[in-house]
Every structure is written in structure tokens, then in C-alpha cells.
Motif scaffolding. Structure first.
Motif, PDB file in Angstrom:
ATOM      1  N   GLU A   1      39.522  42.694   7.658  1.00  0.00           N
ATOM      2  CA  GLU A   1      39.319  43.877   8.492  1.00  0.00           C
ATOM      3  C   GLU A   1      40.597  44.320   9.190  1.00  0.00           C
ATOM      4  O   GLU A   1      40.623  45.412   9.777  1.00  0.00           O
ATOM      5  N   TYR A   2      41.655  43.519   9.151  1.00  0.00           N
ATOM      6  CA  TYR A   2      42.935  44.015   9.627  1.00  0.00           C
ATOM      7  C   TYR A   2      43.471  45.123   8.715  1.00  0.00           C
ATOM      8  O   TYR A   2      44.299  45.934   9.122  1.00  0.00           O
ATOM      9  N   TYR A   3      43.008  45.153   7.478  1.00  0.00           N
ATOM     10  CA  TYR A   3      43.454  46.166   6.533  1.00  0.00           C
ATOM     11  C   TYR A   3      42.539  47.384   6.535  1.00  0.00           C
ATOM     12  O   TYR A   3      42.793  48.352   5.835  1.00  0.00           O
ATOM     13  N   GLY A   4      41.457  47.331   7.293  1.00  0.00           N
ATOM     14  CA  GLY A   4      40.511  48.437   7.378  1.00  0.00           C
ATOM     15  C   GLY A   4      39.115  47.897   7.617  1.00  0.00           C
ATOM     16  O   GLY A   4      38.774  46.803   7.148  1.00  0.00           O
ATOM     17  N   PRO A   5      38.279  48.639   8.361  1.00  0.00           N
ATOM     18  CA  PRO A   5      36.935  48.145   8.683  1.00  0.00           C
ATOM     19  C   PRO A   5      36.070  47.991   7.438  1.00  0.00           C
ATOM     20  O   PRO A   5      36.155  48.783   6.499  1.00  0.00           O
ATOM     21  N   LEU A   6      35.263  46.942   7.438  1.00  0.00           N
ATOM     22  CA  LEU A   6      34.305  46.719   6.365  1.00  0.00           C
ATOM     23  C   LEU A   6      32.937  47.233   6.805  1.00  0.00           C
ATOM     24  O   LEU A   6      32.605  47.214   7.994  1.00  0.00           O
ATOM     25  N   THR A   7      32.158  47.665   5.848  1.00  0.00           N
ATOM     26  CA  THR A   7      30.803  48.109   6.154  1.00  0.00           C
ATOM     27  C   THR A   7      29.907  46.880   6.364  1.00  0.00           C
ATOM     28  O   THR A   7      30.235  45.773   5.911  1.00  0.00           O
ATOM     29  N   PRO A   8      28.761  47.059   7.025  1.00  0.00           N
ATOM     30  CA  PRO A   8      27.828  45.931   7.153  1.00  0.00           C
ATOM     31  C   PRO A   8      27.438  45.339   5.802  1.00  0.00           C
ATOM     32  O   PRO A   8      27.288  44.124   5.674  1.00  0.00           O
ATOM     33  N   GLU A   9      27.294  46.189   4.795  1.00  0.00           N
ATOM     34  CA  GLU A   9      26.923  45.704   3.467  1.00  0.00           C
ATOM     35  C   GLU A   9      28.036  44.849   2.866  1.00  0.00           C
ATOM     36  O   GLU A   9      27.771  43.812   2.222  1.00  0.00           O
ATOM     37  N   GLU A  10      29.293  45.266   3.071  1.00  0.00           N
ATOM     38  CA  GLU A  10      30.425  44.491   2.558  1.00  0.00           C
ATOM     39  C   GLU A  10      30.518  43.150   3.262  1.00  0.00           C
ATOM     40  O   GLU A  10      30.762  42.116   2.620  1.00  0.00           O
ATOM     41  N   ARG A  11      30.335  43.144   4.567  1.00  0.00           N
ATOM     42  CA  ARG A  11      30.366  41.867   5.306  1.00  0.00           C
ATOM     43  C   ARG A  11      29.243  40.948   4.829  1.00  0.00           C
ATOM     44  O   ARG A  11      29.444  39.745   4.637  1.00  0.00           O
ATOM     45  N   GLN A  12      28.055  41.517   4.656  1.00  0.00           N
ATOM     46  CA  GLN A  12      26.912  40.718   4.226  1.00  0.00           C
ATOM     47  C   GLN A  12      27.141  40.140   2.835  1.00  0.00           C
ATOM     48  O   GLN A  12      26.830  38.965   2.573  1.00  0.00           O
ATOM     49  N   SER A  13      27.710  40.933   1.951  1.00  0.00           N
ATOM     50  CA  SER A  13      27.964  40.445   0.591  1.00  0.00           C
ATOM     51  C   SER A  13      29.027  39.360   0.580  1.00  0.00           C
ATOM     52  O   SER A  13      28.901  38.367  -0.152  1.00  0.00           O
ATOM     53  N   LEU A  14      30.085  39.520   1.384  1.00  0.00           N
ATOM     54  CA  LEU A  14      31.099  38.471   1.491  1.00  0.00           C
ATOM     55  C   LEU A  14      30.491  37.187   2.016  1.00  0.00           C
ATOM     56  O   LEU A  14      30.780  36.089   1.525  1.00  0.00           O
ATOM     57  N   ASP A  15      29.654  37.312   3.033  1.00  0.00           N
ATOM     58  CA  ASP A  15      29.043  36.120   3.606  1.00  0.00           C
ATOM     59  C   ASP A  15      28.136  35.434   2.581  1.00  0.00           C
ATOM     60  O   ASP A  15      28.150  34.208   2.460  1.00  0.00           O
ATOM     61  N   ALA A  16      27.389  36.240   1.834  1.00  0.00           N
ATOM     62  CA  ALA A  16      26.471  35.662   0.851  1.00  0.00           C
ATOM     63  C   ALA A  16      27.223  34.926  -0.249  1.00  0.00           C
ATOM     64  O   ALA A  16      26.839  33.822  -0.661  1.00  0.00           O
ATOM     65  N   VAL A  17      28.334  35.508  -0.737  1.00  0.00           N
ATOM     66  CA  VAL A  17      29.048  34.887  -1.854  1.00  0.00           C
ATOM     67  C   VAL A  17      29.744  33.604  -1.412  1.00  0.00           C
ATOM     68  O   VAL A  17      29.909  32.668  -2.221  1.00  0.00           O
ATOM     69  N   THR A  18      30.147  33.504  -0.147  1.00  0.00           N
ATOM     70  CA  THR A  18      30.783  32.270   0.315  1.00  0.00           C
ATOM     71  C   THR A  18      29.770  31.166   0.569  1.00  0.00           C
ATOM     72  O   THR A  18      30.164  30.011   0.775  1.00  0.00           O
ATOM     73  N   ARG A  19      28.494  31.487   0.537  1.00  0.00           N
ATOM     74  CA  ARG A  19      27.453  30.475   0.728  1.00  0.00           C
ATOM     75  C   ARG A  19      26.916  29.924  -0.597  1.00  0.00           C
ATOM     76  O   ARG A  19      26.078  29.019  -0.599  1.00  0.00           O
ATOM     77  N   LEU A  20      27.383  30.480  -1.709  1.00  0.00           N
ATOM     78  CA  LEU A  20      26.840  30.056  -2.997  1.00  0.00           C
ATOM     79  C   LEU A  20      27.090  28.577  -3.249  1.00  0.00           C
ATOM     80  O   LEU A  20      26.197  27.843  -3.700  1.00  0.00           O
ATOM     81  N   ARG A  21      28.323  28.129  -2.965  1.00  0.00           N
ATOM     82  CA  ARG A  21      28.656  26.720  -3.198  1.00  0.00           C
ATOM     83  C   ARG A  21      29.812  26.341  -2.278  1.00  0.00           C
ATOM     84  O   ARG A  21      30.829  27.015  -2.237  1.00  0.00           O
ATOM     85  N   THR A  22      29.643  25.283  -1.526  1.00  0.00           N
ATOM     86  CA  THR A  22      30.707  24.811  -0.645  1.00  0.00           C
ATOM     87  C   THR A  22      31.055  23.371  -1.005  1.00  0.00           C
ATOM     88  O   THR A  22      30.248  22.641  -1.602  1.00  0.00           O
ATOM     89  N   ARG A  23      32.274  22.991  -0.660  1.00  0.00           N
ATOM     90  CA  ARG A  23      32.759  21.634  -0.961  1.00  0.00           C
ATOM     91  C   ARG A  23      33.571  21.137   0.221  1.00  0.00           C
ATOM     92  O   ARG A  23      34.383  21.890   0.786  1.00  0.00           O
ATOM     93  N   ARG A  24      33.379  19.898   0.586  1.00  0.00           N
ATOM     94  CA  ARG A  24      34.125  19.272   1.676  1.00  0.00           C
ATOM     95  C   ARG A  24      35.169  18.336   1.091  1.00  0.00           C
ATOM     96  O   ARG A  24      34.864  17.496   0.240  1.00  0.00           O
ATOM     97  N   ILE A  25      36.413  18.507   1.521  1.00  0.00           N
ATOM     98  CA  ILE A  25      37.532  17.718   1.026  1.00  0.00           C
ATOM     99  C   ILE A  25      38.084  16.872   2.169  1.00  0.00           C
ATOM    100  O   ILE A  25      38.287  17.367   3.282  1.00  0.00           O
TER     101      ILE A  25
END
Length: 247
Positions: free
Chosen positions: A10-34
């Protein structure tokens, strides 16, 4: 989970609520702890997904046959480890966890679908990649031309300012989970020389390093002494950064 990535983009420009929601959803698909100091991916590996740092610190590095190592980038929360992984045949460098690190692992197909559904995100991600390239150029200058004092001061200024943009500073302090050996591998000095230079920074009143915490007492003065011009980070105005650091 994607708060730091969204904040960066968002430093490069505001994101829409839909864009934020989609980013959040895709980062929840699979996580790994190192675990700290374990490799996330090694040179020669074939990447299967795009990794994003959700929390913790990681680093890019290259190793020589005799074990010598050069750290070429630090990856903080919100940083993308390997945006171009899908077009690489194999990794040309390694990525290691500096601290215990949580990653979002986004399959290539899901990443392609994300930018297809939200084309403006591609522009934000492209600008983020260009900023990473700008940082890489500055690191080349740092190792090639600056004095030891300037190299270390410049690195500390950069890490503090980048943490500040994420709201991860505490006044004039932030985490610094790096060993002197890792700093030496970053700025091209011996550990003895790093120790001596760090003492010089302390004795002149610029910084205090206690445990895993860095405090910069006179940030503006250190920026001038280390020849640090933050324009290469392509960040918003300084007032915005000050507000972020207080959050």
C-alpha cells in the motif's frame, strides 16, 4: 497473516478491500515454520511455490566451495522471498532463516490466479521487486566503496528504517537478531573488524546494541555520517514513517 505484505504494497498505492481480502486468503493456503538458522531453500533446489515472510527474519546468501559466505539481502516480515521462482529452472542462491520464521507458501497456480483476478496487484508487486533491486544496488556500493564505519552504520540505518515502515520499532529501538558473524558476512569485514566498528559506533554515541535490540540515539546524525540516503528504499514521506514507528 498478510498485514505486513499489505502494508508494504500500500506504499505504492491503496488496495481495495477485495484485493486485501484476496491477499490475506492466499497467504493462508499453506504456511511453514522454519527454525532459526535453518535453510528455507538451497541453491540448486527447484522451487515449487512463492514464499512470503509472515514473521521473523530471513536472508539471501551465496556460499563458496570453501565455506565462505556472503549475505546479499535481509528479508523482513512482508518480504517476498522468490517472486520470480516460477520462471527459474533452479535457485541460484540460498535463503536461510535468521530467526524462527513463519512463511506463507503460495503455489504458482494460486499466485497466477491472484494477479489475474486483481491486475493492479501485479503493478504493486512489480514495484516491490524493483525496490528490492534498488536495495541490492545500494548494498553493492556499500561493500565496494564505503568505509567500515559507513558500511555498518548504513546497514543499521537501513534495517531500522525498514522496520519502522512496518510499525515494528519501539521509539528509537528495534529488534536486531544478527550475530557479529552474520554482520561480517553482510558487509565484507572480519568479525574482529565488525566488533571494533560497533564499539566505535557506541563510543561516539550513535547506537547501543544490547542483546537482540538496536537503539539508534541520533538517527539523522548517523544517516549523515554513514552516507545513508533513504531514497533507494522508495518509501513514503518521513512523517508517515514516524507515525508507523509509534504504532
Amino acid at each position: 497473516m498478510s498485514q505486513y505484505l499489505i502494508r508494504k504494497l500500500e506504499y505504492y498505492g491503496p488496495l481495495t478491500p477485495e484485493e486485501r481480502q484476496s491477499l490475506d486468503a492466499v497467504t493462508r493456503l499453506r504456511t511453514r515454520r522454519i527454525r532459526a538458522r535453518d535453510d528455507i531453500i538451497q541453491e540448486g533446489d527447484r522451487p515449487q511455490s512463492i514464499s512470503i515472510v509472515l514473521d521473523g527474519w530471513a536472508c539471501r546468501y551465496k556460499s563458496l566451495e570453501d565455506g565462505r559466505r556472503q549475505i546479499v539481502a535481509y528479508l523482513l516480515p512482508g518480504d517476498i522471498c522468490d517472486l520470480g521462482a516460477s520462471i527459474l529452472r533452479e535457485m541460484d542462491h540460498s535463503i536461510g532463516a535468521v530467526t524462527a520464521t513463519t512463511l506463507a507458501e503460495i503455489p504458482f497456480e494460486a499466485a497466477d490466479q491472484l494477479v489475474s483476478d486483481h491486475p493492479r496487484l501485479m503493478q504493486a508487486l512489480y514495484r516491490d521487486a524493483m525496490t528490492a533491486a534498488s536495495i541490492q544496488r545500494e548494498w553493492t556500493v556499500n561493500v565496494g566503496q564505503r568505509t567500515a564505519f559507513e558500511r555498518l552504520g548504513h546497514l543499521l540505518c537501513e534495517l531500522f528504517v525498514r522496520m519502522q515502515t512496518l510499525g515494528l520499532t519501539r521509539g528509537s529501538s528495534c529488534d536486531l537478531p544478527l550475530t557479529q558473524g552474520e554482520i561480517a558476512d553482510t558487509i565484507g569485514l572480519s568479525v574482529v573488524h565488525v566488533n571494533r566498528t560497533l564499539q566505535e559506533l557506541r563510543n561516539t554515541g550513535y547506537v547501543t546494541v544490547a542483546g537482540r535490540e538496536l537503539t539508534i540515539h541520533r538517527l539523522d546524525a548517523l544517516e549523515r555520517a554513514a552516507l545513508f540516503n533513504r531514497n533507494y528504499l522508495h518509501l513514503p514521506r518521513r512523517g508517515h514513517l514516524s507515525e508507523a514507528g509509534e504504532s
